[in-house]
Design an enzyme around this catalytic site. Structure first.
Site, PDB file in Angstrom:
ATOM      1  N   GLY A 126       0.812  -1.174   0.012  1.00 19.78           N
ATOM      2  CA  GLY A 126      -0.064   0.041   0.042  1.00 19.78           C
ATOM      3  C   GLY A 126       0.919   1.123  -0.145  1.00 19.78           C
ATOM      4  N   GLU A 127       0.304   2.330  -0.437  1.00 20.37           N
ATOM      5  CA  GLU A 127       1.037   3.811  -0.583  1.00 20.37           C
ATOM      6  C   GLU A 127       0.036   4.757  -0.259  1.00 20.37           C
ATOM      7  OE1 GLU A 127       4.518   5.763  -3.229  1.00 20.37           O
ATOM      8  OE2 GLU A 127       3.010   4.237  -4.136  1.00 20.37           O
ATOM      9  N   GLY A 128       0.296   5.978   0.572  1.00 18.26           N
ATOM     10  CA  GLY A 128      -0.514   6.923   0.746  1.00 18.26           C
ATOM     11  C   GLY A 128       0.131   8.338   1.082  1.00 18.26           C
ATOM     12  N   GLY A 182       3.256   7.730   3.562  1.00 19.26           N
ATOM     13  CA  GLY A 182       4.294   6.814   3.005  1.00 19.26           C
ATOM     14  C   GLY A 182       4.166   5.563   2.427  1.00 19.26           C
ATOM     15  N   LYS A 226       4.493  -0.228   8.710  1.00 19.72           N
ATOM     16  CA  LYS A 226       4.253   1.239   8.015  1.00 19.72           C
ATOM     17  C   LYS A 226       5.267   1.997   7.885  1.00 19.72           C
ATOM     18  CE  LYS A 226       0.300   4.375   8.379  1.00 19.72           C
ATOM     19  NZ  LYS A 226      -0.889   4.775   9.038  1.00 19.72           N
ATOM     20  N   ASP A 228     -11.097   8.323  11.005  1.00 21.94           N
ATOM     21  CA  ASP A 228     -10.852   8.133   9.263  1.00 21.94           C
ATOM     22  C   ASP A 228     -11.272   6.537   9.231  1.00 21.94           C
ATOM     23  OD1 ASP A 228     -10.392   8.663   6.788  1.00 21.94           O
ATOM     24  OD2 ASP A 228      -8.174   8.309   6.803  1.00 21.94           O
TER      25      ASP A 228
END
Length: 506
Positions: A11-13, A16, A33, A127
């Site tokens: 995953g990426e956001g 980072g 993470k 969130d």
């Protein structure tokens, strides 16, 4: 990093990257993470908060924390790897085939258990969305990604800094109002709606219409084959007034979810964390008041019946003729007693109405003319608690001096002006934004095959601030205490970050 071997990026956001790693000595798989640490000390401290909060959350329905460390300008958080992917992936894999209701409710119950746990710890997730709900191969559901979470100073506080993903943000945040645990409940309702329909509850072609639809809280109904209880549950979670939404504890202790906690979840899961919730369910049952009866009247009636039965038993050896006469006499006496009681009740009622020494006061059922006359020409003003003029028979005027913080209740118009010419990439990493020249639709990951209408029921005028939005309701989690914050106005912060200080003045 020496203890872990990176296998691949999962995953990426904006924070980072998320990496799948393997522990060198145990060969166990973990999710790691990788967060870029900001240069400023205060921002670095904020980045570390996620690790601190996650370390405190030990619950089977929350992603387990293993360790955290810093190296080469990055913060690394090592946590449990959920091999079933996230809920958004699961929804997209359905390709239009709806989930069965029992599966939806099983997942939803586990989500509620995780959310209930963090709320008991005074933590707002802020969130909650499908991408932050993770699954395991053995059927467990886990809440993750606490990068936006906030620990409140007390269990009855409000937060006031905007955080979240626009598709899951409740009306009170768009209206720049303080919010509490009920904002997480709205987001949880969005996920439940997605599980039932495979679509976002609010879809639009622009920021403006997305915000207006959320503020109105109008959603399309669920498919008709789902039960009435499930449809009612969704409606309750989308109440515009936060105090009217159920808390996680309430969700777990009532209706179909309560039955699932006891019946549908595996025994080992209930043994792990179900005792507290089951106790709350027991305490919440039979709370509805019942109509009171007069115990003395019941005792008198039972005594009369008992004496009648004894007389009948004594005379049972008498002749058949005697038995018939006894029955006739009993019927006649019963009728006479009923008539006397009815007449007596009427006379007692009349005496009570006229008696000056009553325990209960009989209020006059007429319009309060005195109050209406006094308020006939009064202006409607917000007031504090200090009276300047307390003359009887007049309207009391109040001063504006107050020690209590007055929140700025801006309408969404301010936000809409800021976002008027905004780049839709501000909708965060969760969304796929069409580039200029491709119709400019604001799209979420579940709206790839849908063309959302721009029509908004009622237009701008129907989006009216509810003055009682933050009034306490029946739920004990609702309060009127605010959380202190250095930057309570997220709209001003948005202007600053986006470089649009003068946009609203144009």
């Amino acid at each position: 990093m020496d203890d872990y071997m990176v296998l691949r990026m999962i995953g990426e956001g904006s924070f980072g990257r998320a990496l799948l790693v393997q522990h060198e000595s145990s060969n166990q798989m973990f999710a790691m993470k990788e967060i870029r640490l900001p240069k400023s000390f205060s921002n670095t401290q904020n980045s570390r908060k996620e690790a601190v909060l996650l370390a405190k959350m030990k619950h089977p329905n929350i992603v387990a924390f293993k360790e955290s460390f810093e190296a080469e300008g990055h913060l690394y958080i090592v946590m449990e790897y959920c091999d079933g992917g996230d809920l958004m992936q699961k929804i997209k894999q359905q390709k239009g085939k709806l989930f069965p209701e029992d599966m939806i409710l099983n997942w939803f119950t586990q989500m509620c258990l995780g959310v209930n746990h963090i709320h008991k710890k005074r933590v707002l997730h802020r969130d909650i969305k499908s991408k932050n709900i993770f699954l395991t191969q053995n059927g467990k559901v886990k809440l993750g990604d606490f990068g936006s979470a906030r620990l409140l100073s007390n269990p009855m506080a409000f937060a006031c800094t905007y955080v979240g993903t626009p598709y899951y943000v409740p009306p009170e945040i768009w209206e720049n109002l303080p919010y509490n645990n009920k904002s997480d409940i709205w987001s949880l309702g969005c996920i439940l709606y997605e599980l039932c329909t495979l679509k976002h509850p609010f879809q639009a072609n622009s920021w403006k219409n997305l915000i207006l639809k959320v503020c109105q809280g109008c959603i399309s109904p669920l498919p008709s084959h789902y039960s009435y209880e499930l449809q009612f549950l969704v409606k309750q979670m989308f109440k515009r007034n936060p105090s009217h939404r159920p808390s996680a504890t309430t969700l777990l202790s009532r209706g179909i979810v309560a039955r699932l906690v006891q019946k549908c979840l595996p025994p080992e899961i209930i043994m792990e964390y179900g005792e507290e919730v089951l106790e709350e369910i027991k305490n919440s049952k039979h709370n509805t008041p019942r109509k009171k009866t007069n115990p003395s009247r019941i005792r008198i009636a039972l005594g009369n019946e008992a004496s009648t039965v004894q007389e009948e038993e004594q005379d049972r050896k008498g002749s058949h003729t005697d038995l018939e006469s006894i029955n006739e006499n009993l019927v006649e006496s019963a009728l006479r007693r009923v008539n006397r009681e009815e007449k007596g009740n009427k006379s007692v009622h009349l005496r009570k109405a006229s008696s000056p020494n009553l325990h209960r006061r009989q209020w006059e059922k007429n319009v309060p003319n005195t109050a209406l006359t006094a308020l006939e020409n009064a202006s409607i003003l917000t007031s504090s608690l200090t009276a300047e003029d307390d003359r009887g028979g007049s309207v009391i005027k109040y001063s504006k001096n107050t020690t209590r913080k007055q929140w700025l209740k801006e309408t969404p118009d301010t936000l809409l002006n800021i976002l008027k010419n905004a780049d839709l990439s501000l909708a965060f990493q969760t969304y796929t934004i069409y580039r200029p020249g491709s119709e400019g639709f604001l799209k979420g990951p579940l709206s790839e095959e849908t063309e959302a209408s721009d029509s908004v029921d009622g237009g701008h005028d129907s989006v009216i601030l509810d003055p009682e939005r933050l009034e306490p309701g029946l739920d004990e989690e609702d309060t009127d205490f605010e959380e202190e914050d250095d930057n309570p106005d997220w709209v001003s912060e948005l202007k600053k970050r986006a470089g649009w200080q003068g946009l609203c003045d144009r």
